[in-house]
Design an enzyme around this catalytic site. Structure first.
Site, mmCIF file in Angstrom:
data_model
loop_
_atom_site.group_PDB
_atom_site.id
_atom_site.type_symbol
_atom_site.label_atom_id
_atom_site.label_comp_id
_atom_site.label_asym_id
_atom_site.label_seq_id
_atom_site.Cartn_x
_atom_site.Cartn_y
_atom_site.Cartn_z
ATOM 1 N N ASP A 252 -13.054 -30.666 22.660
ATOM 2 C CA ASP A 252 -11.851 -29.917 22.300
ATOM 3 C C ASP A 252 -12.080 -28.820 21.262
ATOM 4 O O ASP A 252 -11.251 -28.606 20.361
ATOM 5 C CB ASP A 252 -10.718 -30.882 21.894
ATOM 6 C CG ASP A 252 -10.127 -31.563 23.128
ATOM 7 O OD1 ASP A 252 -10.615 -31.317 24.253
ATOM 8 O OD2 ASP A 252 -9.168 -32.355 22.978
ATOM 9 N N ASP A 274 -17.820 -32.026 26.785
ATOM 10 C CA ASP A 274 -17.077 -32.767 27.813
ATOM 11 C C ASP A 274 -16.034 -31.905 28.520
ATOM 12 O O ASP A 274 -15.775 -32.098 29.699
ATOM 13 C CB ASP A 274 -16.410 -33.992 27.189
ATOM 14 C CG ASP A 274 -15.857 -34.900 28.264
ATOM 15 O OD1 ASP A 274 -16.611 -35.207 29.213
ATOM 16 O OD2 ASP A 274 -14.675 -35.277 28.189
#
Ligand code: NAD
Length: 557
Positions: A252, A274
């Site tokens: 993030d 990710d």
């Protein structure tokens, strides 16, 4: 603080002189068993009188937890309750989460974790993980040394700038590394003591948080440019010194930093992003599975993305990688992936494209409207990764159904409120012909007497297995080939029964076995590509399974 653990067995505590006693044992979440301490343990570990007299089994404790869980009036209250359990009794927390993954994932991860992050300082009880702020510049190694465990194998780190589709939440973003690492343990059995959640606090540009008296981070604007890179470099160097076996998972970060950080790290540190690579793995697996229904080959698909950020470009890159495995050249493969961003179709004539989009700037007239792009390009799949809700309108979904017998429609934006369309809309507007997946969960949909179970393209299908595989072979680096192998393994594990329900991912209840298989596939790449730092065991699956944490109480005496 928990005693230092160096191996991954719950039985570590057995006869361990460092096992806390008495009240300290009850207050240590890594070792606490609450009312399940046996009579002998109570006698020998100084617990007599500190617990009510009746000894409960772990199964009875699970009943109590689930009873309380169900009684909570809101999902946020359920989140708070589960985190409190994790803070009290980690083993019981994981027993409950693993045995009830379907009801727990939406609480400890998306969508509820998004709500929890937005209010993180308001629901704050106990800290979890490490906060490294600009105040620690020059001393980051010392801060890392405060972590009670030394054998860390997975670090999930965020700077909180792009939390799910919710934007800059600064230090409130800590809920994401905490949640992701809970999934590492719940989905792939990576021991909790191996897991370290970190938030690097470089400020926030979120004005309402800066004005919030209960905001827990630095009250200043984000630093950027060279100062930011220097700070992150110091952080990464410190992790390599103190935790040389740890995977560093970037999580993030905003795309202004994410692509650059990944590029700088991927060839020298065991790391991955990710949002870029994990998302790519799960989406590619979804497309591979969808092809079992449509009967096509990957290399003949045309994907049109709404959103050309981390998720979109990551999926495009891995899909192109997979198409090249089927014989396409790089140019041919990239030419099958098209992107629409906030300014329209990504085409060569545009002068405003950031670096990560350039590979996909094809020769085509500019189109600003997504539906017109569908009509012009006739994609077999549309993939929503824009973070903008309701962008797959009825005319768009109907256009896909007109062009394709079985249109592939993935509305991946998280949380649920940001999804490009709902599962119900996708099935209704295509008269039940859509092959649909979403980022956050949707309930089953009944359309004209048939029940469809929408697949959740959750990264949790990929990153825990990738991490476990990297740990199993002690990988030096994590490479695209590993995400390709993970995607293929995930797709291979979807059963015909799953498909008959319209579900293009395996049932969540099979998550541990799915992750173990993915780990084997990933570790095989590690051995094949000489990225492994340990010898290949004869039975790789048995080795992987032997590493998996089992949250069943062990005797301490
Ligand atoms: P990002 O900020 O890197 O990219 C967003 C992209 O969307 C940008 O290219 C932007 O130009 C584009 N965009 C914004 N408004 C648009 C509009 N109106 N029309 C067309 N394009 C528009 O974000 P990201 O990391 O790529 O994530 C995007 C979304 O995908 C988020 O909601 C995130 O939660 C979700 N996501 C889901 C999964 C998953 O379900 N497995 C994984 C990762 C990300």
């Amino acid at each position: 603080m928990p005693a230092k653990k160096t191996t991954n067995k719950t039985t570590d505590a057995k006869l361990d002189a460092s096992l806390p006693r008495g009240i300290n044992l009850l207050q240590n979440p890594a070792y606490n068993k609450g009312t399940a301490f046996t009579e002998e343990e109570r006698n020998q570990l100084g617990l007599r009188g500190l617990l009510p007299p009746r000894v409960h089994t772990q199964a009875e404790q699970v009943i109590r937890v689930m009873e309380n869980f169900r009684k909570k009036p809101t999902d946020l209250e359920r989140y708070i309750y589960m985190i409190a359990l994790q803070d009290r009794n980690e083993t019981l927390f994981y027993r409950v989460v693993m045995d009830n993954l379907e009801s727990m994932m939406p609480i400890i991860y998306t969508p509820t974790v998004g709500q929890a992050c937005q209010l993180y300082g308001h629901i704050f009880r106990r800290p979890r993980g490490l906060y490294i702020s600009l105040k620690d510049k020059g001393n980051i190694l010392k801060v890392l040394e405060n972590w009670p465990y030394r054998d860390v194998r997975v670090i999930v780190v965020t700077d909180g700038e792009r939390i799910l589709g919710l934007g800059d939440l600064g230090a409130f973003g800590m809920g994401i590394p905490v949640g992701k690492l809970s999934l590492y343990t719940a989905c792939a059995g990576i021991h909790p003591a191996y897991c370290l959640p970190i938030t690097i606090d470089v400020g926030t540009d979120n004005e309402s948080l800066l004005k919030d008296p209960l905001y827990t981070g630095l009250v200043q604007k984000r630093i950027r440019g060279a100062a930011y890179d220097e700070f992150v470099d110091e952080f990464v160097e410190a992790t390599q010194k103190l935790f040389p076996k740890a995977i560093v998972q970037l999580e993030d970060f905003a795309n202004t930093n994410a692509f650059r950080l990944l590029k700088n790290l991927r060839d020298r540190v065991c790391s991955f992003d990710d949002d870029i690579q994990g998302t790519a793995g799960v989406a590619l697996a979804g497309v591979m599975t969808a092809l079992r229904v449509t009967g096509g080959q990957l290399k003949n698909q045309k994907l049109l993305f709404l959103g050309a950020g981390e998720a979109g470009i990551g999926i495009g890159d891995l899909t192109a990688f997979a198409m090249m495995k089927e014989g396409l050249s790089e140019a041919e493969a990239r030419n099958r992936c098209w992107f629409v961003d906030s300014k329209g179709l990504v085409v060569k004539s545009r002068t405003d494209l950031s670096d990560h989009k350039l590979h996909y700037a094809h020769d085509h007239a500019q189109i600003t409207d997504f539906q017109q792009a569908i009509e012009a390009l006739k994609p077999t799949a549309i993939i929503g990764v824009s973070g903008r809700p309701r962008m797959f309108s009825q005319p768009i979904v109907e256009a896909m159904a007109r062009i394709n017998e079985r249109p592939i429609i993935f509305a991946l934006s998280n949380p649920t409120s940001k999804a490009e369309c709902t599962a119900e809309e996708a099935y209704r507007w295509t008269k039940g012909r859509a092959i649909f997946a979403s980022g956050s969960p949707f309930d089953p949909v009944n359309y004209e007497g048939k029940t469809f179970v929408p697949g959740q393209g959750n990264n949790a299908y990929i990153f825990p297995g990738v991490g476990l595989g990297a740990i199993a072979c002690d990988a030096k680096l994590i490479v695209d080939e590993m995400f390709y192998a993970a995607a293929k393994s995930l797709a291979d594990q979807v059963t015909d029964y799953d498909l008959s329900l319209g579900r293009i991912y395996p049932a969540l209840t099979r998550m541990r076995e799915v992750s173990a298989q993915i780990a084997v596939a990933v570790a095989e790449v590690g051995y094949k590509d000489k990225l492994a730092r340990c010898k290949r065991p004869a039975d790789l699956l048995a080795h992987v399974e032997s590493l998996m944490y089992d949250p069943t109480y062990q005797s301490y005496i």
